[in-house]
Design a protein around this motif. Structure first.
Motif, PDB file in Angstrom:
ATOM      1  N   SER A   1       0.827  -1.201   0.000  1.00  0.00           N
ATOM      2  CA  SER A   1       0.000   0.000   0.000  1.00  0.00           C
ATOM      3  C   SER A   1       0.863   1.253   0.000  1.00  0.00           C
ATOM      4  O   SER A   1       0.638   2.168   0.781  1.00  0.00           O
ATOM      5  CB  SER A   1      -0.930  -0.008   1.222  1.00  0.00           C
ATOM      6  N   VAL A   2       1.866   1.283  -0.870  1.00  0.00           N
ATOM      7  CA  VAL A   2       2.703   2.475  -1.013  1.00  0.00           C
ATOM      8  C   VAL A   2       2.548   3.012  -2.428  1.00  0.00           C
ATOM      9  O   VAL A   2       2.203   2.282  -3.352  1.00  0.00           O
ATOM     10  CB  VAL A   2       4.196   2.176  -0.713  1.00  0.00           C
ATOM     11  N   ASP A   3       2.811   4.302  -2.585  1.00  0.00           N
ATOM     12  CA  ASP A   3       2.698   4.922  -3.910  1.00  0.00           C
ATOM     13  C   ASP A   3       3.916   4.659  -4.778  1.00  0.00           C
ATOM     14  O   ASP A   3       3.842   4.727  -6.011  1.00  0.00           O
ATOM     15  CB  ASP A   3       2.506   6.426  -3.762  1.00  0.00           C
ATOM     16  N   GLY A   4       5.060   4.392  -4.165  1.00  0.00           N
ATOM     17  CA  GLY A   4       6.279   4.159  -4.922  1.00  0.00           C
ATOM     18  C   GLY A   4       7.387   3.669  -4.009  1.00  0.00           C
ATOM     19  O   GLY A   4       7.272   3.763  -2.779  1.00  0.00           O
ATOM     20  N   ILE A   5       8.453   3.151  -4.612  1.00  0.00           N
ATOM     21  CA  ILE A   5       9.576   2.592  -3.850  1.00  0.00           C
ATOM     22  C   ILE A   5      10.888   3.090  -4.440  1.00  0.00           C
ATOM     23  O   ILE A   5      11.081   3.090  -5.664  1.00  0.00           O
ATOM     24  CB  ILE A   5       9.556   1.047  -3.871  1.00  0.00           C
ATOM     25  N   ILE A   6      11.790   3.502  -3.566  1.00  0.00           N
ATOM     26  CA  ILE A   6      13.187   3.738  -3.944  1.00  0.00           C
ATOM     27  C   ILE A   6      13.991   2.593  -3.361  1.00  0.00           C
ATOM     28  O   ILE A   6      13.959   2.361  -2.144  1.00  0.00           O
ATOM     29  CB  ILE A   6      13.700   5.089  -3.418  1.00  0.00           C
ATOM     30  N   LEU A   7      14.716   1.872  -4.211  1.00  0.00           N
ATOM     31  CA  LEU A   7      15.477   0.694  -3.779  1.00  0.00           C
ATOM     32  C   LEU A   7      16.964   0.994  -3.844  1.00  0.00           C
ATOM     33  O   LEU A   7      17.509   1.246  -4.916  1.00  0.00           O
ATOM     34  CB  LEU A   7      15.140  -0.509  -4.665  1.00  0.00           C
ATOM     35  N   LEU A   8      17.607   0.983  -2.684  1.00  0.00           N
ATOM     36  CA  LEU A   8      19.056   1.160  -2.596  1.00  0.00           C
ATOM     37  C   LEU A   8      19.656  -0.184  -2.244  1.00  0.00           C
ATOM     38  O   LEU A   8      19.546  -0.649  -1.112  1.00  0.00           O
ATOM     39  CB  LEU A   8      19.404   2.208  -1.534  1.00  0.00           C
ATOM     40  N   SER A   9      20.279  -0.834  -3.226  1.00  0.00           N
ATOM     41  CA  SER A   9      20.768  -2.195  -3.039  1.00  0.00           C
ATOM     42  C   SER A   9      22.284  -2.234  -2.968  1.00  0.00           C
ATOM     43  O   SER A   9      22.974  -1.413  -3.577  1.00  0.00           O
ATOM     44  CB  SER A   9      20.295  -3.089  -4.187  1.00  0.00           C
ATOM     45  N   GLN A  10      22.807  -3.194  -2.220  1.00  0.00           N
ATOM     46  CA  GLN A  10      24.248  -3.402  -2.134  1.00  0.00           C
ATOM     47  C   GLN A  10      24.750  -4.371  -3.199  1.00  0.00           C
ATOM     48  O   GLN A  10      25.935  -4.667  -3.261  1.00  0.00           O
ATOM     49  CB  GLN A  10      24.615  -3.939  -0.747  1.00  0.00           C
ATOM     50  N   THR A  11      23.855  -4.870  -4.033  1.00  0.00           N
ATOM     51  CA  THR A  11      24.257  -5.814  -5.071  1.00  0.00           C
ATOM     52  C   THR A  11      23.509  -5.518  -6.361  1.00  0.00           C
ATOM     53  O   THR A  11      22.415  -4.952  -6.339  1.00  0.00           O
ATOM     54  CB  THR A  11      23.995  -7.265  -4.640  1.00  0.00           C
ATOM     55  N   SER A  12      24.099  -5.902  -7.476  1.00  0.00           N
ATOM     56  CA  SER A  12      23.429  -5.749  -8.769  1.00  0.00           C
ATOM     57  C   SER A  12      22.472  -6.899  -9.048  1.00  0.00           C
ATOM     58  O   SER A  12      21.705  -6.853 -10.007  1.00  0.00           O
ATOM     59  CB  SER A  12      24.479  -5.682  -9.887  1.00  0.00           C
ATOM     60  N   HIS A  13      22.530  -7.938  -8.224  1.00  0.00           N
ATOM     61  CA  HIS A  13      21.678  -9.111  -8.433  1.00  0.00           C
ATOM     62  C   HIS A  13      20.591  -9.106  -7.363  1.00  0.00           C
ATOM     63  O   HIS A  13      20.843  -9.385  -6.203  1.00  0.00           O
ATOM     64  CB  HIS A  13      22.511 -10.391  -8.334  1.00  0.00           C
ATOM     65  N   THR A  14      19.383  -8.757  -7.742  1.00  0.00           N
ATOM     66  CA  THR A  14      18.298  -8.708  -6.770  1.00  0.00           C
ATOM     67  C   THR A  14      16.995  -9.170  -7.397  1.00  0.00           C
ATOM     68  O   THR A  14      16.663  -8.804  -8.525  1.00  0.00           O
ATOM     69  CB  THR A  14      18.142  -7.294  -6.196  1.00  0.00           C
TER      70      THR A  14
END
Length: 221
Positions: A1-14
């Motif tokens: 139930s969110v309008d959007g997501i910012i994803l900060l990942s420590q890996t390029s494989h997710t």
């Protein structure tokens, strides 16, 4: 139930990216580009950063350089290695066997691979590490081997975290535009929430460069 997501990942494989896209939630990824996905991305221009480091070393007179990079498959490590190879190739310099080494982004791992570098028949005069912690590990290994930084070997890091600016470290490094990445990431996400069907955006921001005390002209034999 969110309008959007910012994803900060420590890996390029997710797998998170694919799951969020299936849920049709507006998404922006930061820092590391998720391989195999068409996704909105905001990050640092790794090519510009690596060229800044190499230009600095070249101007100081260094002609033999080593690279300590992240593990294979990491988007940042791959991009920085490509820039490293391209720069030296354009300068007509061959990369000596064993002078590009992969290791996890950790002090101890970098310390160990630097010990391997020091066993090469012809030592480089400078090391570029694709992170601040690996650069710190390299300086520790050099000190343990009785070598002085930067008199015997120059060291450059990447990111300009708080560690780099500590007086005991004082690391020359490429400075990631972290604040600007956050701002652009938020702006991009707001656009995607307002217009979910818009084109995929990929924004690369120019890094800075901090010259501190770990680089100098190579020692004259």
């Amino acid at each position: 139930s969110v309008d959007g997501i910012i994803l900060l990942s420590q890996t390029s494989h997710t797998n998170d990216v694919a799951a969020i896209q299936r849920a049709r939630v507006p998404l922006v990824t930061l820092w590391r580009y998720p391989e195999g996905n068409q996704v909105n991305f905001v990050g640092m221009d790794d090519d510009v950063g690596m060229r800044a480091a190499l230009d600095h070393l070249w101007a100081l007179g260094h002609r033999s350089m080593a690279l300590i990079r992240g593990m294979a498959g990491a988007s940042t490590g791959d991009a920085r290695e490509r820039s490293f190879r391209s720069f030296l190739g354009k300068k007509g310099k061959k990369i000596a066997p064993g002078s590009i080494i992969e290791c996890p982004t950790a002090i101890e791992a970098s310390r160990e691979v630097t010990q391997r570098l020091l066993k090469l028949k012809k030592l480089p005069t400078a090391i570029i590490a694709t992170g601040d912690l690996p650069a710190l590990g390299a300086t520790i290994a050099l000190s343990e081997a009785g070598l002085s930084v930067p008199e015997d070997m120059s060291v450059i890091g990447f990111d300009d975290t708080f560690v780099a600016a500590l007086p005991q470290v004082d690391l020359t490094c490429v400075a990631s535009p972290r604040f600007d990445i956050g701002v652009k990431g938020a702006e991009t996400l707001l656009r995607k929430i307002a217009a979910p069907g818009g084109p995929i955006e990929r924004v690369l921001l120019k890094p800075g460069f901090r010259i501190r005390s770990t680089t100098a002209s190579p020692r004259k034999d």
